[in-house]
Scaffold this motif. Sequence first.
Motif, PDB file in Angstrom:
ATOM      1  N   GLN A  87       0.817  -1.216   0.000  1.00 20.82           N
ATOM      2  CA  GLN A  87       0.000   0.000   0.000  1.00 20.82           C
ATOM      3  C   GLN A  87       0.853   1.269   0.000  1.00 20.82           C
ATOM      4  O   GLN A  87       0.411   2.313  -0.493  1.00 20.82           O
ATOM      5  N   ARG A  88       2.072   1.178   0.529  1.00 15.45           N
ATOM      6  CA  ARG A  88       2.909   2.376   0.657  1.00 15.45           C
ATOM      7  C   ARG A  88       3.828   2.602  -0.542  1.00 15.45           C
ATOM      8  O   ARG A  88       4.563   3.597  -0.548  1.00 15.45           O
ATOM      9  N   ASN A  89       3.839   1.715  -1.513  1.00 14.94           N
ATOM     10  CA  ASN A  89       4.830   1.815  -2.587  1.00 14.94           C
ATOM     11  C   ASN A  89       4.187   2.040  -3.953  1.00 14.94           C
ATOM     12  O   ASN A  89       4.504   1.356  -4.925  1.00 14.94           O
ATOM     13  N   GLN A  90       3.306   3.025  -3.999  1.00 13.53           N
ATOM     14  CA  GLN A  90       2.645   3.320  -5.271  1.00 13.53           C
ATOM     15  C   GLN A  90       3.609   3.893  -6.310  1.00 13.53           C
ATOM     16  O   GLN A  90       3.440   3.693  -7.510  1.00 13.53           O
ATOM     17  N   THR A  91       4.643   4.601  -5.839  1.00 13.14           N
ATOM     18  CA  THR A  91       5.642   5.130  -6.775  1.00 13.14           C
ATOM     19  C   THR A  91       6.337   3.987  -7.511  1.00 13.14           C
ATOM     20  O   THR A  91       6.514   4.033  -8.741  1.00 13.14           O
ATOM     21  N   LEU A  92       6.727   2.971  -6.760  1.00 15.04           N
ATOM     22  CA  LEU A  92       7.339   1.778  -7.348  1.00 15.04           C
ATOM     23  C   LEU A  92       6.382   1.119  -8.341  1.00 15.04           C
ATOM     24  O   LEU A  92       6.767   0.750  -9.456  1.00 15.04           O
ATOM     25  N   GLN A  93       5.130   0.994  -7.955  1.00 14.68           N
ATOM     26  CA  GLN A  93       4.166   0.304  -8.815  1.00 14.68           C
ATOM     27  C   GLN A  93       3.885   1.070 -10.100  1.00 14.68           C
ATOM     28  O   GLN A  93       3.762   0.472 -11.170  1.00 14.68           O
ATOM     29  N   ARG A  94       3.820   2.384  -9.998  1.00 12.82           N
ATOM     30  CA  ARG A  94       3.638   3.189 -11.217  1.00 12.82           C
ATOM     31  C   ARG A  94       4.858   3.056 -12.131  1.00 12.82           C
ATOM     32  O   ARG A  94       4.729   3.006 -13.357  1.00 12.82           O
ATOM     33  N   TRP A  95       6.035   2.985 -11.517  1.00 15.63           N
ATOM     34  CA  TRP A  95       7.261   2.817 -12.308  1.00 15.63           C
ATOM     35  C   TRP A  95       7.274   1.466 -13.017  1.00 15.63           C
ATOM     36  O   TRP A  95       7.658   1.380 -14.194  1.00 15.63           O
ATOM     37  N   LEU A  96       6.829   0.423 -12.335  1.00 17.56           N
ATOM     38  CA  LEU A  96       6.752  -0.896 -12.967  1.00 17.56           C
ATOM     39  C   LEU A  96       5.806  -0.862 -14.167  1.00 17.56           C
ATOM     40  O   LEU A  96       6.098  -1.453 -15.218  1.00 17.56           O
ATOM     41  N   ALA A  97       4.683  -0.187 -14.007  1.00 17.96           N
ATOM     42  CA  ALA A  97       3.728  -0.081 -15.116  1.00 17.96           C
ATOM     43  C   ALA A  97       4.365   0.631 -16.309  1.00 17.96           C
ATOM     44  O   ALA A  97       4.202   0.212 -17.466  1.00 17.96           O
ATOM     45  N   ARG A  98       5.109   1.707 -16.037  1.00 19.90           N
ATOM     46  CA  ARG A  98       5.762   2.436 -17.136  1.00 19.90           C
ATOM     47  C   ARG A  98       6.834   1.577 -17.807  1.00 19.90           C
ATOM     48  O   ARG A  98       6.975   1.589 -19.035  1.00 19.90           O
ATOM     49  N   GLN A  99       7.575   0.839 -16.986  1.00 15.12           N
ATOM     50  CA  GLN A  99       8.609  -0.025 -17.544  1.00 15.12           C
ATOM     51  C   GLN A  99       7.997  -1.090 -18.463  1.00 15.12           C
ATOM     52  O   GLN A  99       8.495  -1.340 -19.560  1.00 15.12           O
ATOM     53  N   TYR A 100       6.908  -1.681 -18.006  1.00 18.76           N
ATOM     54  CA  TYR A 100       6.276  -2.725 -18.811  1.00 18.76           C
ATOM     55  C   TYR A 100       5.702  -2.142 -20.100  1.00 18.76           C
ATOM     56  O   TYR A 100       5.850  -2.726 -21.180  1.00 18.76           O
ATOM     57  N   GLN A 101       5.079  -0.985 -19.988  1.00 17.78           N
ATOM     58  CA  GLN A 101       4.523  -0.332 -21.177  1.00 17.78           C
ATOM     59  C   GLN A 101       5.625   0.064 -22.158  1.00 17.78           C
ATOM     60  O   GLN A 101       5.399   0.135 -23.372  1.00 17.78           O
ATOM     61  N   GLY A 102       6.839   0.290 -21.616  1.00 14.59           N
ATOM     62  CA  GLY A 102       7.968   0.644 -22.467  1.00 14.59           C
ATOM     63  C   GLY A 102       8.670  -0.560 -23.075  1.00 14.59           C
ATOM     64  O   GLY A 102       9.648  -0.397 -23.812  1.00 14.59           O
TER      65      GLY A 102
END
Length: 324
Positions: A87-102
């Motif tokens: 719950q506290r690591n939304q920055t990490l999770q958004r980064w993972l989404a960007r990495q996968y989309q890239g």
Amino acid sequence: MKVAFVVCEQALMTGVALPLEMFYAASRHRVRHRHQNNLTLQVVGASQTSTLAGGLRIVPDIGFEQADQADLVFVPPLWGTPWPVLQRNQTLQRWLARQYQGGARLAATGTGVGHLAEASLLRGRVATTHWYYLDRFARRYPDIRFEGHHFVTHDEGIYCAGSINSQTDLVLFLIEQTYGKEALALVERQFMHELKRTFSTPYFEPGGAIHHDEGVSLVQSWVRQHLADDITVTALAMLLDQSVRNFSRRFSLATGESPMEYVQRLRLEHARELLRDTNLTVAEVAEVSGYRNPAYFGKIFRQKLSLTPGAYRKVVRSKVFAAG
């Protein structure tokens, strides 16, 4: 190739250090054989210092916002109850989404899979996690197809490993994909002799290919149980009631290797375990591994591992029984 290793609170350092060291060893093999080393390894975190499991502190190479696009990202497992960390690591999770989309492939282990789930990267996809949390993950993320019988899953460039042991098998698979069989053999010699693989999921074979052909999976399971027997392509084709030609094409399409290449690889893996863990003679190891001719066994073993069976036994025994 750029490989990123995520660090965050409660992460197990083993989930970061082991794949990093294995990829580094594979890249050095490439350099020694006069190939260009284009591997970049980077530890990525949200803050200047991350406190991992056991209080271990690590300084990331770079933050999520500054990190370049990676080709492969490893997400480590978490120690203890994962929900507050997720719950506290939304920055990490958004980064993972960007990495996968890239275009990055993602490889998460254990409860670290929760970061992918929170990033909505696993909706409608197959996944796994540590057995202890599997049911709770399935209830928390009902739109994810959690597989309790598979130690490693793959779906459209996202890999999930249930534990550190299965992560190791996955790393070996990815190393072979990236650097080939020679680098794989080197990394196995350096990292795997002390460990007995327990990997048995039907859809993923270490060193082989990921597939979803249940018929081929059944044949693979049969082979593992009959390694000492005389095995022919004809006999394997009969298991699926197919012609040799159609079966061979189907098997190769699913696994990336011919039926007999698969049989030989498993026989050699079994022989290596016996050389390491038993006092059987080399001739006895050959026989119970399915090789009726010890000289042929020695020739094939040397071709694949660059060591004779006897020399291999000395190397692994010196590691296993070295004084602590």
